[in-house]
Design a protein around this motif. Structure first.
Motif, PDB file in Angstrom:
ATOM      1  N   ILE A 225       1.008  -1.555   0.964  1.00 52.55           N
ATOM      2  CA  ILE A 225      -0.047   0.191   0.008  1.00 52.55           C
ATOM      3  C   ILE A 225       0.648   1.442  -0.014  1.00 52.55           C
ATOM      4  CG2 ILE A 225      -0.713   0.188   2.508  1.00 52.55           C
ATOM      5  CD1 ILE A 225      -3.196   1.480   1.957  1.00 52.55           C
ATOM      6  N   TYR A 226       2.029   1.138   0.324  1.00 51.76           N
ATOM      7  CA  TYR A 226       2.579   2.474   0.977  1.00 51.76           C
ATOM      8  C   TYR A 226       4.174   2.773  -0.244  1.00 51.76           C
ATOM      9  CZ  TYR A 226      -0.171   3.256   4.921  1.00 51.76           C
ATOM     10  OH  TYR A 226      -0.862   3.490   5.710  1.00 51.76           O
TER      11      TYR A 226
ATOM     12  N   GLN B 292      -3.779  -2.755   3.457  1.00 55.44           N
ATOM     13  CA  GLN B 292      -4.643  -2.459   3.860  1.00 55.44           C
ATOM     14  C   GLN B 292      -5.016  -3.585   5.136  1.00 55.44           C
ATOM     15  OE1 GLN B 292      -7.728  -0.375   2.046  1.00 55.44           O
ATOM     16  NE2 GLN B 292      -7.200  -0.889  -0.133  1.00 55.44           N
TER      17      GLN B 292
ATOM     18  N   ILE C  48       1.416   9.160  13.031  1.00 55.71           N
ATOM     19  CA  ILE C  48       2.114   9.105  11.217  1.00 55.71           C
ATOM     20  C   ILE C  48       3.073  10.101  10.781  1.00 55.71           C
ATOM     21  CG2 ILE C  48       0.838  10.636   9.448  1.00 55.71           C
ATOM     22  CD1 ILE C  48      -2.000   9.023  10.244  1.00 55.71           C
TER      23      ILE C  48
ATOM     24  N   ASN D 278       7.062  11.862   9.678  1.00 55.67           N
ATOM     25  CA  ASN D 278       8.512  12.107   9.400  1.00 55.67           C
ATOM     26  C   ASN D 278       8.814  11.333  10.293  1.00 55.67           C
ATOM     27  OD1 ASN D 278       9.012  12.570   6.322  1.00 55.67           O
ATOM     28  ND2 ASN D 278       7.661  14.729   6.872  1.00 55.67           N
TER      29      ASN D 278
ATOM     30  N   PHE E 292       9.463   8.080   6.575  1.00 53.92           N
ATOM     31  CA  PHE E 292       7.777   7.957   7.028  1.00 53.92           C
ATOM     32  C   PHE E 292       7.107   6.960   7.226  1.00 53.92           C
ATOM     33  CE2 PHE E 292       3.582  10.064   7.058  1.00 53.92           C
ATOM     34  CZ  PHE E 292       3.920  11.537   6.253  1.00 53.92           C
TER      35      PHE E 292
ATOM     36  N   ASN F 179       2.759   5.257   8.914  1.00 51.59           N
ATOM     37  CA  ASN F 179       2.421   5.248   9.240  1.00 51.59           C
ATOM     38  C   ASN F 179       1.309   4.541   9.800  1.00 51.59           C
ATOM     39  OD1 ASN F 179      -1.376   6.165   8.795  1.00 51.59           O
ATOM     40  ND2 ASN F 179      -0.322   7.049   7.093  1.00 51.59           N
TER      41      ASN F 179
ATOM     42  N   ARG G  17      -6.151   4.984  -3.898  1.00 42.79           N
ATOM     43  CA  ARG G  17      -4.879   5.561  -2.403  1.00 42.79           C
ATOM     44  C   ARG G  17      -4.635   7.405  -2.817  1.00 42.79           C
ATOM     45  NH1 ARG G  17      -0.079   0.986  -3.190  1.00 42.79           N
ATOM     46  NH2 ARG G  17      -2.213   0.160  -3.765  1.00 42.79           N
TER      47      ARG G  17
ATOM     48  N   LEU H 168      -2.280   8.369   1.932  1.00 44.78           N
ATOM     49  CA  LEU H 168      -3.336   7.957   3.016  1.00 44.78           C
ATOM     50  C   LEU H 168      -2.776   8.620   5.148  1.00 44.78           C
ATOM     51  CD1 LEU H 168      -1.479   5.162   1.205  1.00 44.78           C
ATOM     52  CD2 LEU H 168      -4.129   5.054   1.295  1.00 44.78           C
ATOM     53  N   ASP H 169      -1.513   9.552   4.353  1.00 43.94           N
ATOM     54  CA  ASP H 169      -1.489   9.927   5.784  1.00 43.94           C
ATOM     55  C   ASP H 169      -2.384  10.489   6.482  1.00 43.94           C
ATOM     56  OD1 ASP H 169      -0.572  11.523   3.581  1.00 43.94           O
ATOM     57  OD2 ASP H 169       0.623  13.073   5.247  1.00 43.94           O
TER      58      ASP H 169
ATOM     59  N   GLU I 202      -7.320   4.549   5.320  1.00 42.63           N
ATOM     60  CA  GLU I 202      -6.750   3.844   3.849  1.00 42.63           C
ATOM     61  C   GLU I 202      -8.291   3.716   3.102  1.00 42.63           C
ATOM     62  OE1 GLU I 202      -6.152   0.760   6.068  1.00 42.63           O
ATOM     63  OE2 GLU I 202      -3.807   0.608   6.733  1.00 42.63           O
ATOM     64  N   LEU I 203      -8.318   3.183   2.433  1.00 35.41           N
ATOM     65  CA  LEU I 203      -9.900   3.685   1.344  1.00 35.41           C
ATOM     66  C   LEU I 203     -10.779   2.988   1.261  1.00 35.41           C
ATOM     67  CD1 LEU I 203      -7.710   2.115  -2.091  1.00 35.41           C
ATOM     68  CD2 LEU I 203      -8.422   4.559  -1.632  1.00 35.41           C
TER      69      LEU I 203
ATOM     70  N   ASP J 195       3.773  12.827   2.880  1.00 31.13           N
ATOM     71  CA  ASP J 195       4.021  11.440   2.615  1.00 31.13           C
ATOM     72  C   ASP J 195       4.372  11.790   1.384  1.00 31.13           C
ATOM     73  OD1 ASP J 195       5.216   8.725   2.531  1.00 31.13           O
ATOM     74  OD2 ASP J 195       3.151   7.826   3.349  1.00 31.13           O
TER      75      ASP J 195
END
Lengths: 253, 466
Positions: free
Chosen positions: A14-15, A60, A129, A131, A161, A163, B140, B143-144, B148-149, B373
């Motif tokens: 996801i990221y 997710q 969340i 940096n 980062f 989260n 997406r 997200l920060d 989430e979706l 982000d």
């Protein structure tokens, strides 16, 4: 030849986890080191012998549940076997949580594979969340400073980062990956970030951890190939260094 | 006490006027104050609108879709209250209502047309009780900030107050919101020739919302948008009644399609590029159709529509005259907003349709409105464009990370410039742009605002704030 296996690359990504795999690939190919990328998804077997580096990214909640069940059921044993023979296992964000013993969400407890002695609990508190920068503690021979013979601690900095809603506690057998310089880290309180046992590494520095920290990509490559990072041919890393410094600046370090 | 709203309107207006005098561009400041003074202000002012309100939300295309819908409603002779400048949280919507409010509980407009930020949608909908809510897509993004979706979709599913939902049938996350609701209007694409070979890397929503099994995609148009069904529980794409067929994409300039609605069909020629804008136009048409606008007004409103603020906008740049001598030298600058992987991929795909080598100015900022982000750049398929980059200047607060992304996408390092200062980056990129070729700017949201401000200061673009 570096043989990498991405676990659930279509779900645990996801990221922008793809960035990590791309950096490993390019940095091998630029040095004339062969590179092979395989994948193991839901319901697929995992080969404990075939790969030098196993990668597990973040997903997710819903996807992560699906993967956790599959991981424990079908891949746990192979991952333990691979780790025992010295393969690198890198878990990022959700992947880090699944490398631990468990992830608790209220009444529900999701089992992890137990490669790292950590436990994660989803907190009622806010997601952590922002940096983040940490000073990694790695065995000798890691980091650009060590390569130059000046083991200045600041050159072990990982920037990225984070989260995450989960808070991760280290057990007696786990070492932190590093000390938080800026940001939240494992739980927002302990001042510790990530976990490591030998070549098994977990961290909340998500997604493109390696693009922001090319030196760490090289540490992982060297570790997976069972050589010293100093043996890797140097690359023109001007942009890599600029990006690393940019990420550090964003974290305030 | 209803009458107590009037003095608050006056106060908020005065503060807004002061802030404009000081040169502030913040369009939502008076609205924020108004909401702080009276938390029911949006509901109270919204209730004055004779035709009620329509809300538009999506990850990508909110501003363009709402601008297209506005053109349609205006063609139909419906007077709008519209947050045109794109301030899409409570403050921005309150500010648009405030600007339209008149004495004696009157309001200058019949229909409220509001673009709404995904996170604010349920709250704004509960205040306005809109006639229709249009949901275009969920990708997406940031997200920060957004979580989430699935969390957003779940929040919307829990109860979105609307007389009618207008949903994109091609997005499984969005389409599923119509489950168990009456009168939902679905729109979608029906054009086999546009199908991609497979799901994009950054595709979201690959698993059935009901049973968790992987969807089978018969066609993928864009990201995770397409024709899908669940082989396990049988859930599938709802049949859309407003559709686009026979789509033709003409590079970065235009696109056309045949719009089919229950009231008939007609050809639409947009002055906007790319499949993503076909989706935006289709969504706007579906919203208008749900609010019973005639087909002729829909077609007239969409015909020839051009770029919303900072979206595929074209500006003529003057080069520094040092190189000149024989008259003014100019380059065309085209601004293509990129802010998340799905949106960026569509822009990159559209650019790839243009022949030849490209001159690019990428501007990556990590301010709050961009998302702090910047990981997402690694999800965007810059590889699509890498072999076609003549030169790329990378600017913004995270310039070096964008440059690094281009390097790993396969662009030779000597073609990449890192210049965090936007003004210098623009000058250098323009100077290096080949004669007769356009310079494409790919800015994130705040970078787009900064770039426009710079162009206004250079006298090359008009102020957005009118």
């Amino acid at each position: 030849m570096l043989r990498v296996c991405a676990l659930y690359p279509d779900l645990m990504n996801i990221y922008a986890d793809r960035g990590n795999l791309l950096v490993l690939e390019r940095r091998c190919l630029w040095r004339g080191i062969g590179f092979e990328l395989s994948a193991s998804g839901l319901g697929e077997p995992l080969d404990a012998e075939r790969h030098d580096l196993y990668y597990l990214g973040g997903g997710q909640d819903r996807d992560q549940r699906l993967c956790a069940a599959d991981l424990v059921e079908r891949k746990r044993e192979a991952l333990h076997t691979a780790a025992a023979r010295g393969a690198v296992v890198l878990g990022v964000c959700g992947g880090y949580q699944l490398l631990g013993h468990s992830y608790t969400l209220g009444e529900e407890q999701i089992a992890g594979v137990g490669l790292l002695d950590v436990r994660t609990v989803r907190s009622e508190g806010p997601r952590l969340i922002g940096n983040v920068a940490i000073e990694a503690s790695l065995p000798d021979g890691a980091g650009p400073a060590a390569q130059r013979g000046t083991a200045a601690a600041r050159d072990h900095v990982l920037a990225g980062f984070e989260n995450h809603g989960g808070r991760t506690q280290l057990g007696a057998e786990a070492l932190a990956l590093g000390r938080v310089l800026k940001g939240h880290g494992n739980d927002g309180r302990s001042g510790l970030e990530g976990a490591r046992r030998g070549s098994i590494v977990g961290t909340y520095l998500h997604g493109p951890l390696l693009p922001k920290n090319a030196w760490f990509a090289d540490w992982l490559i060297a570790r997976a190939l069972a050589i010293d990072p100093g043996e890797l041919a140097p690359l023109d890393d001007r942009l890599e260094r600029a990006a690393h410094l940019g990420a550090r600046r964003a974290a305030g370090v | 006490m209803a009458s107590a709203l009037e003095p608050k309107l006056a106060l908020a207006r005065a503060v807004g006027a002061l802030s404009r005098l000081r040169g502030g561009g913040a369009t939502s400041a008076p609205g924020k104050l108004l909401v702080a003074l009276d938390r029911d202000a949006i509901a109270t002012l919204g209730a004055r609108l004779g035709r009620g309100s329509a809300l538009v939300s999506a990850t990508n295309g909110k501003t363009t879709t709402t601008a297209l819908a506005a053109r349609i409603f205006e063609h139909a002779g419906i007077r709008l209250v519209h947050n045109r400048a794109g301030a899409n949280m409570a403050g921005g919507i309150a500010a648009a209502l405030l600007a339209a409010a008149r004495p004696h509980k009157q309001i200058a407009g019949e229909l409220g047309l509001f673009e709404v930020d995904e996170l604010w949608l349920d709250s704004i909908a509960s205040q306005l009780g809109p006639r229709a809510v249009l949901l275009g897509n969920l990708f997406r993004d940031q997200l920060d900030r957004y979580g989430e979706l699935e969390a957003i979709a779940a929040r919307w599913a829990e109860g979105l107050r609307a007389e009618r939902l207008v949903l994109n049938a091609d997005d499984p996350l969005v389409a599923d919101l119509g489950r168990g609701r009456d009168r939902t209007l679905y729109f979608g694409l029906e054009d086999e020739s546009l199908a991609l070979p497979g799901l994009a890397h950054a595709a979201d929503a690959k698993h059935c919302r009901r049973c968790g099994a992987p969807y089978f995609f018969e066609r993928v148009y864009l990201g995770h948008l397409g024709h899908y069904r669940c082989p396990s529980c049988g859930q599938q794409r709802p049949e859309p009644i407003v559709t686009a067929t026979d789509v033709t994409l003409q590079g970065v300039r235009s696109a056309s399609f045949t719009l089919r609605t229950p009231a008939g069909s007609g050809r639409v020629a947009l002055g906007l590029p790319g499949l993503y804008n076909v989706y935006n136009a289709l969504a706007a048409a579906a919203l208008a159709s749900a609010l019973e606008v005639e087909l002729n007004s829909i077609l007239a409103g969409l015909d020839g529509a051009t770029a919303a603020f900072g979206r595929a906008e074209a500006v003529t740049l003057s080069l520094a005259s040092a190189a000149a001598g024989a008259g003014p030298l100019t380059r065309e600058l085209r601004i293509l907003l990129v802010k998340n992987p799905a949106g960026a991929n569509e822009v990159l795909r559209t650019l790839a349709l243009e022949p030849g080598q490209h001159d690019l100015l990428g501007v990556l900022n990590d301010n709050i409105a961009d998302g702090r982000d910047v990981s997402w750049i690694w999800d965007a398929d810059f590889e699509l464009l890498a072999p076609r980059v003549r030169q790329m200047s990378c600017s913004g607060t995270r310039a070096a990370e964008l440059a690094l992304r281009m390097k790993y996408a396969g662009v030779a390092e000597q073609r990449i410039r890192v210049e965090p200062d936007l003004s210098r980056a623009l000058a250098a990129a323009a100077a290096d742009t080949a004669d007769g070729a356009p310079l494409y700017a790919l800015p994130t949201y705040t970078a787009m605002l900064a770039l426009r401000e710079l162009l206004v200061a250079r006298g090359e673009a008009n102020s957005a704030w009118g």
